[in-house]
Design an enzyme around this catalytic site. Structure first.
Site, PDB file in Angstrom:
ATOM      1  CB  ALA A 112      -0.939  -0.001   1.201  1.00 19.32           C
ATOM      2  CG  ASP A 113       3.526   2.628   3.258  1.00 19.45           C
ATOM      3  OD1 ASP A 113       2.810   3.637   3.327  1.00 19.45           O
ATOM      4  OD2 ASP A 113       3.924   2.013   4.258  1.00 19.45           O
ATOM      5  CG  LEU A 114       6.556  -0.301  -1.560  1.00 22.77           C
ATOM      6  CD1 LEU A 114       6.963  -1.747  -1.779  1.00 22.77           C
ATOM      7  CD2 LEU A 114       7.776   0.608  -1.634  1.00 22.77           C
TER       8      LEU A 114
END
Length: 406
Positions: free
Chosen positions: A178-180
């Site tokens: 999700a961050d990436l």
């Protein structure tokens, strides 16, 4: 010169999504100034072990987590709680095209560093805010964490072994997807905003949320639900409609076999010395194999355990059966294709001597990406940036250090 060598980015973000975005821009040539807390820095500087080793094999202070997302940047330490520190940021904004931050909603407003405030001094500023849940909605003020968002956004509901199988339960991804992905979406949004600004002179705010990104990344799974109202479920490493299309154990590791038709199935079992399985009326056609998967798969697993991973890959490649290894990271970087693409690179570093990093996957013929500098040490460029951007002399810089502003 890189494609974005004319773009200046002021990066107030920490941890992963924001730094991933700014590193992507930096690899494309952008000048990125990373703003960190004096004496502490980005949280990920302390996320270890493991830490990068020096020439003597001893741990340095550089965490491997931090260095994977902060190359090609310069680091300045600024205390945002002090008015003088806030003024430094405002001066840097005047020299920047883009600002990236991942503070909680409204946190920067108390310092006068929110978009509404900064657009007053720089109307064409592109301001990218990355949060867990966005600037609006009932969850806007909640802190957002990748792991939680993987669950909330549906990813974990379709990841992991199916119920009824050993170990069957929802699983997160092995990396913070999700961050990436939010960082990558943010990169795209910033580039679109730069093009718009160059055409119209107008800046804008970009509101990126981890949850929005995770839901969007569900792609065909989300589309299937919206079209049918049927809730997708976990299938582990198998396919609900094709058998065998999954992972298999070998004598020394795991491999993937993706049999797409009956002919490939026959070649698969022939290579394994189990030709009779292709003639069995329960397994001769794919619909039958799907129906009888619980009987077939254990027989195939017993077969695949008789050869090594390398032997299977070689034989299946030779017979046109789609397959691939499940490599650990040692095997990844030993792979001839990975080596041919030069995905592992070495760069000089002040404390580590030489630092190994993963290359950018972007390949451009006219403006190739370039690793110009290693990830910075904490505040490495503070004085340099204050002289270059704010035109401060040594005595003024010394006073800022003395008063804890930088």
């Amino acid at each position: 010169m890189g494609a974005l060598s004319h773009i200046h980015v002021l990066d107030l973000s920490r941890v992963l999504a924001g730094p991933w975005c700014s590193q992507n821009l930096a690899d494309l040539g952008a000048e990125v100034i990373k703003v960190e807390r004096p004496g502490v820095g980005d949280d990920t500087r302390h996320w270890g072990p493991p830490f990068v080793k020096d020439a003597q094999g001893q741990d340095t202070a550089e965490s491997t987590y931090f260095v994977c997302i902060n190359r090609n940047k310069r680091s300045i330490t600024v205390n945002l709680s002090k008015p003088e520190g806030q003024e430094i940021i405002r001066q840097l904004v005047l020299e920047s095209d883009v600002l990236i931050e991942n503070y909680k909603v409204d946190d920067l407003a108390k310092y006068g560093l929110d978009y509404a405030s900064l657009r007053q001094i720089k109307p064409n500023l592109i301001y990218c805010s990355i949060t867990g849940f966005g600037q609006t909605g009932p969850y806007a003020h909640r802190p957002g964490y990748d792991y939680i968002v993987q669950g909330m956004g549906g990813f974990m509901s379709v990841t992991g072994e199916a119920d009824g199988f050993p170990g069957g339960s929802p699983q997160k991804a092995g990396v913070a997807i999700a961050d990436l992905f939010t960082g990558m979406y943010a990169s795209s949004a910033i580039l679109a905003a730069v093009i718009h600004r160059d055409r119209t002179g107008e800046g804008q705010m970009i509101d990126m949320a981890l949850l929005d990104t995770q839901v969007a990344m569900m792609a065909n799974v989300a589309s299937a639900y919206l079209s049918t109202n049927e809730v997708p479920r976990r299938w582990g490493n198998t396919s609900p409609i094709v058998v065998p299309y999954q992972t298999f154990p070998t004598s020394d590791g795991w491999m993937i076999v993706a049999v797409g038709n009956d002919s490939q199935f026959r070649h698969f079992v022939k290579v394994g010395g189990e030709d009779h399985l292709a003639d069995n009326p329960r397994f001769s056609e794919n619909p039958l194999r799907v129906q009888h998967r619980t009987e077939l798969v254990p027989l195939l697993e017993a077969m695949t355990r008789k050869k090594t991973k390398a032997q299977w890959i070689s034989l299946l490649d030779e017979h046109g059966v789609p397959c691939g290894p499940i490599n650990n990271m040692k095997e990844v970087f030993a792979n001839e294709q990975v080596q041919a693409r030069k995905l592992a690179i070495s760069v000089p570093h002040d404390t580590a001597g030489t630092m190994k990093l993963v290359a950018s996957p972007i390949r451009m013929s006219a403006t190739p990406t370039e690793i110009r500098t290693a990830p910075p040490t904490l505040g490495q460029h503070t004085d340099e940036i204050l002289r270059e951007y704010l035109k401060l002399d040594s005595s003024a810089i010394e006073a800022l250090h003395k008063h804890g502003v930088v």
